[in-house]
Design an enzyme around this catalytic site. Sequence first.
Site, mmCIF file in Angstrom:
data_model
loop_
_atom_site.group_PDB
_atom_site.id
_atom_site.type_symbol
_atom_site.label_atom_id
_atom_site.label_comp_id
_atom_site.label_asym_id
_atom_site.label_seq_id
_atom_site.Cartn_x
_atom_site.Cartn_y
_atom_site.Cartn_z
ATOM 1 N N VAL A 214 0.837 -1.206 0.000
ATOM 2 C CA VAL A 214 0.000 0.000 0.000
ATOM 3 C C VAL A 214 0.871 1.255 0.000
ATOM 4 O O VAL A 214 0.622 2.202 -0.745
ATOM 5 C CB VAL A 214 -0.977 -0.006 1.192
ATOM 6 C CG1 VAL A 214 -1.788 1.293 1.240
ATOM 7 C CG2 VAL A 214 -1.918 -1.200 1.105
ATOM 8 N N CYS A 215 1.920 1.251 0.827
ATOM 9 C CA CYS A 215 2.805 2.418 0.893
ATOM 10 C C CYS A 215 3.510 2.644 -0.447
ATOM 11 O O CYS A 215 3.638 3.778 -0.899
ATOM 12 C CB CYS A 215 3.835 2.252 2.003
ATOM 13 S SG CYS A 215 3.107 2.158 3.642
ATOM 14 N N GLY A 216 3.960 1.560 -1.054
ATOM 15 C CA GLY A 216 4.613 1.667 -2.358
ATOM 16 C C GLY A 216 3.684 2.271 -3.401
ATOM 17 O O GLY A 216 4.083 3.149 -4.171
#
Length: 151
Positions: free
Chosen positions: A43-45
Amino acid sequence: MLEIGNKAPDFTLYATPDQQLKLSELKGKKVVIAFYPADWSPVCGDQMALYNEMLSFFRKYNAELIGVSVDSKWCHLAFTQDRKLHFPLLADYEPKGSVSKAYGIYDEVEGHSQRAIFIVDEQGIIQWNYLSPVGLNPGADGIFEALKGLN
């Protein structure tokens, strides 16, 4: 979570292994601070990749974008190079989470930042904030609506 109207706490964090960035150095510009849990998480990527693609739109609103997580400056370097990011990722590494704690979004149980976004105006005042569920990419629409309202 710090509320709208509060002065944004100043901080100095590593942006590269040998360079630091101080929030107050960006005075005179709007600053979008995107706190996120960890480099390398799916998700962060996706979130950071989306913001990287939208950099020209941030700059259209005289806004600088910075990402902040508790990962180390070396981890950020590898992640930035792998994802070809063109904005700074800042290491809230030691003391771990001190900036996230100052903004009221440190997750003591998990030991990382929550997924939160703040827009700081040219005078250093928080004008918008958003706390996202950790497993969801908050996208950029809300940020741009808020930036548009500040112009």
